[in-house]
Design an enzyme around this catalytic site. Structure first.
Site, PDB file in Angstrom:
ATOM      1  N   LEU A  86     114.023  16.127  65.846  1.00 21.35           N
ATOM      2  CA  LEU A  86     114.756  15.864  64.607  1.00 21.35           C
ATOM      3  C   LEU A  86     113.915  16.149  63.377  1.00 21.35           C
ATOM      4  O   LEU A  86     114.465  16.332  62.284  1.00 21.35           O
ATOM      5  CB  LEU A  86     115.247  14.411  64.598  1.00 21.35           C
ATOM      6  CG  LEU A  86     116.266  14.055  65.689  1.00 21.35           C
ATOM      7  CD1 LEU A  86     116.683  12.596  65.581  1.00 21.35           C
ATOM      8  CD2 LEU A  86     117.487  14.962  65.618  1.00 21.35           C
ATOM      9  N   GLU A 114     122.513   9.295  70.707  1.00 20.03           N
ATOM     10  CA  GLU A 114     123.196  10.031  69.637  1.00 20.03           C
ATOM     11  C   GLU A 114     124.090   9.137  68.782  1.00 20.03           C
ATOM     12  O   GLU A 114     124.211   9.333  67.566  1.00 20.03           O
ATOM     13  CB  GLU A 114     124.018  11.179  70.232  1.00 20.03           C
ATOM     14  CG  GLU A 114     123.186  12.385  70.666  1.00 20.03           C
ATOM     15  CD  GLU A 114     122.498  12.222  71.997  1.00 20.03           C
ATOM     16  OE1 GLU A 114     121.768  13.140  72.407  1.00 20.03           O
ATOM     17  OE2 GLU A 114     122.670  11.159  72.643  1.00 20.03           O
ATOM     18  N   LYS A 131     104.676  15.556  70.080  1.00 16.29           N
ATOM     19  CA  LYS A 131     106.096  15.351  69.773  1.00 16.29           C
ATOM     20  C   LYS A 131     106.846  14.742  70.960  1.00 16.29           C
ATOM     21  O   LYS A 131     108.073  14.753  70.980  1.00 16.29           O
ATOM     22  CB  LYS A 131     106.747  16.689  69.420  1.00 16.29           C
ATOM     23  CG  LYS A 131     106.200  17.351  68.166  1.00 16.29           C
ATOM     24  CD  LYS A 131     106.726  16.676  66.921  1.00 16.29           C
ATOM     25  CE  LYS A 131     106.368  17.464  65.679  1.00 16.29           C
ATOM     26  NZ  LYS A 131     106.962  16.868  64.457  1.00 16.29           N
ATOM     27  N   ARG A 132     106.121  14.225  71.937  1.00 14.03           N
ATOM     28  CA  ARG A 132     106.729  13.740  73.179  1.00 14.03           C
ATOM     29  C   ARG A 132     107.573  14.847  73.828  1.00 14.03           C
ATOM     30  O   ARG A 132     108.576  14.587  74.466  1.00 14.03           O
ATOM     31  CB  ARG A 132     107.570  12.475  72.947  1.00 14.03           C
ATOM     32  CG  ARG A 132     106.779  11.269  72.424  1.00 14.03           C
ATOM     33  CD  ARG A 132     107.552   9.988  72.575  1.00 14.03           C
ATOM     34  NE  ARG A 132     108.824  10.037  71.834  1.00 14.03           N
ATOM     35  CZ  ARG A 132     109.803   9.147  71.926  1.00 14.03           C
ATOM     36  NH1 ARG A 132     109.673   8.121  72.752  1.00 14.03           N
ATOM     37  NH2 ARG A 132     110.893   9.262  71.219  1.00 14.03           N
ATOM     38  N   GLU A 135     119.760  16.010  79.103  1.00 11.92           N
ATOM     39  CA  GLU A 135     120.621  17.167  79.345  1.00 11.92           C
ATOM     40  C   GLU A 135     119.881  18.238  80.140  1.00 11.92           C
ATOM     41  O   GLU A 135     120.436  18.841  81.068  1.00 11.92           O
ATOM     42  CB  GLU A 135     121.123  17.724  78.011  1.00 11.92           C
ATOM     43  CG  GLU A 135     122.115  16.777  77.329  1.00 11.92           C
ATOM     44  CD  GLU A 135     122.529  17.229  75.950  1.00 11.92           C
ATOM     45  OE1 GLU A 135     123.721  17.106  75.625  1.00 11.92           O
ATOM     46  OE2 GLU A 135     121.659  17.684  75.173  1.00 11.92           O
ATOM     47  N   ARG A 193     122.574   7.695  65.852  1.00 15.82           N
ATOM     48  CA  ARG A 193     122.154   8.664  64.830  1.00 15.82           C
ATOM     49  C   ARG A 193     123.343   9.340  64.159  1.00 15.82           C
ATOM     50  O   ARG A 193     123.185  10.284  63.402  1.00 15.82           O
ATOM     51  CB  ARG A 193     121.242   9.719  65.474  1.00 15.82           C
ATOM     52  CG  ARG A 193     119.940   9.114  66.001  1.00 15.82           C
ATOM     53  CD  ARG A 193     119.168  10.099  66.858  1.00 15.82           C
ATOM     54  NE  ARG A 193     117.969   9.463  67.413  1.00 15.82           N
ATOM     55  CZ  ARG A 193     117.303   9.913  68.456  1.00 15.82           C
ATOM     56  NH1 ARG A 193     117.715  11.013  69.088  1.00 15.82           N
ATOM     57  NH2 ARG A 193     116.226   9.299  68.903  1.00 15.82           N
ATOM     58  N   GLY A 221     125.314  17.640  72.363  1.00 14.36           N
ATOM     59  CA  GLY A 221     125.697  19.034  72.193  1.00 14.36           C
ATOM     60  C   GLY A 221     125.071  19.975  73.193  1.00 14.36           C
ATOM     61  O   GLY A 221     125.294  21.184  73.133  1.00 14.36           O
ATOM     62  N   ALA A 230     111.659  14.193  74.870  1.00 14.84           N
ATOM     63  CA  ALA A 230     112.292  13.168  74.036  1.00 14.84           C
ATOM     64  C   ALA A 230     113.514  13.678  73.296  1.00 14.84           C
ATOM     65  O   ALA A 230     113.981  13.037  72.356  1.00 14.84           O
ATOM     66  CB  ALA A 230     111.271  12.612  73.034  1.00 14.84           C
TER      67      ALA A 230
END
Length: 252
Positions: A62, A128, A21-22, A108, A131, A136, A58
C-alpha cells in the site's frame, strides 16, 4: 526481488525477497513472478514458492499505492488474475512454504498454488474491509471456494485472522509443520511430486479445478478424456510394470 534457485532434481525455489516490506507485492515483483511462470525454464518439474524475513507475503504494498480510476483499477485487478492463473494453470505443480503474514494478496497467491505448507507463525487474513476496498486478485473465487461464501463474508467483514491450525481445518493449508520447517517440508513434497509421471501431474492441474466448474455430465466426460489420455501413455505402461515388478517407476 524474486530469488530463483534451481536443483538438480528439477525443483525451482522462488523466494519473494522484500523482507523490509514483509514481502508485500509491488508491480515489479508481480511482473517477475509473471515472467517466470509465463516461460518456465526447461527442466523444471515442480516449483516451491516462499518468502523471506519471517513472512510469506503481506499482500499489496500500500505504500506504493497509485490512485487509479475505475477502468485502471479493473485492468490492474485483471493483471493479477492473469498472473495467478499462470501459477495455477501453468502446467507445473507449485508448492507454497508459508510463515508469518499470508494476508490479502498473499493469501490470493497462496491459494493459486497446489500444495500449501504452513508454520505455526502463519497468519491468514483478508483485511480489505478494514481499508474500504474489496479483494481484486482472485480471492472471491479461490478463497471463496475453499471457505464457502458464508465464512468468507464473515472473514472479510471482521478482518478475522486465522492461525495455522485453523487454516488446516478450513483447507487454507494442507500441512502444518514445526517452526522453521515449512521450506524443507515443501521441498520434500516437491521432490515427491516431481517423481510422478509428468503427464499425470499436468492433467491433474489442468482438469480438476475446471471440472469443478462443470455440470455432472460434463465433468464425468472430461474425466474420461483425461483417463484415456493418461492410461494410454508410455508412463502408464511403466507405472504398471513397476507395480508388478515391485520397484519404483522411472517416468520420462
Amino acid at each position: 526481488m524474486l530469488k530463483i534457485e534451481m536443483s538438480e532434481e528439477g525443483i525451482a525455489t522462488l523466494t519473494m525477497n522484500r523482507p523490509d516490506k514483509r514481502n508485500a507485492m509491488c508491480d515489479a515483483l508481480l511482473q517477475q513472478i509473471d515472467g517466470f511462470f509465463s516461460d518456465v525454464p526447461k527442466g523444471v518439474k515442480v516449483v516451491v514458492l516462499t518468502g523471506t524475513g519471517g513472512h510469506f507475503c503481506a499482500g499489496l504494498d500500500l505504500s506504493e499505492h497509485v490512485e487509479r480510476n475505475a477502468e485502471d483499477t479493473m485492468r490492474h485487478s485483471r493483471g493479477w488474475h492473469k498472473v495467478l492463473d499462470q501459477i495455477q494453470y501453468g502446467g507445473v505443480p507449485v508448492v507454497s512454504a508459508m510463515f508469518g503474514a499470508v494476508i490479502g494478496g498473499g493469501l490470493e497467491i497462496a491459494t493459486a498454488t497446489h500444495v500449501r505448507v504452513a508454520e505455526p507463525s502463519t497468519i491468514f487474513q483478508l483485511p480489505e474491509g478494514r481499508r474500504g476496498i474489496y479483494v481484486g486478485g482472485g480471492a472471491s473465487v479461490r478463497v471463496g471456494r475453499i471457505l464457502g461464501a458464508d465464512r468468507m463474508i464473515e472473514m472479510m467483514l471482521t478482518g478475522r485472522k486465522y492461525n495455522a491450525e485453523d487454516a488446516l481445518a478450513l483447507g487454507l493449508t494442507h500441512y502444518v509443520v514445526s517452526e522453521g520447517e515449512a521450506l524443507a517440508r515443501a521441498q520434500e513434497l516437491a521432490r515427491q511430486i516431481a517423481s510422478n509421471a509428468p503427464l499425470s501431474n499436468y492433467v491433474m492441474i489442468q482438469a480438476l479445478s475446471r471440472i469443478e466448474d462443470m455440470d455432472k455430465a460434463g465433468g464425468l466426460f472430461t474425466e474420461s478424456l483425461c483417463a484415456a489420455l493418461t492410461h494410454t501413455s508410455p508412463d502408464a505402461v511403466e507405472g504398471l510394470q513397476a507395480f508388478l515388478q515391485k520397484r519404483d517407476p522411472k517416468f520420462g
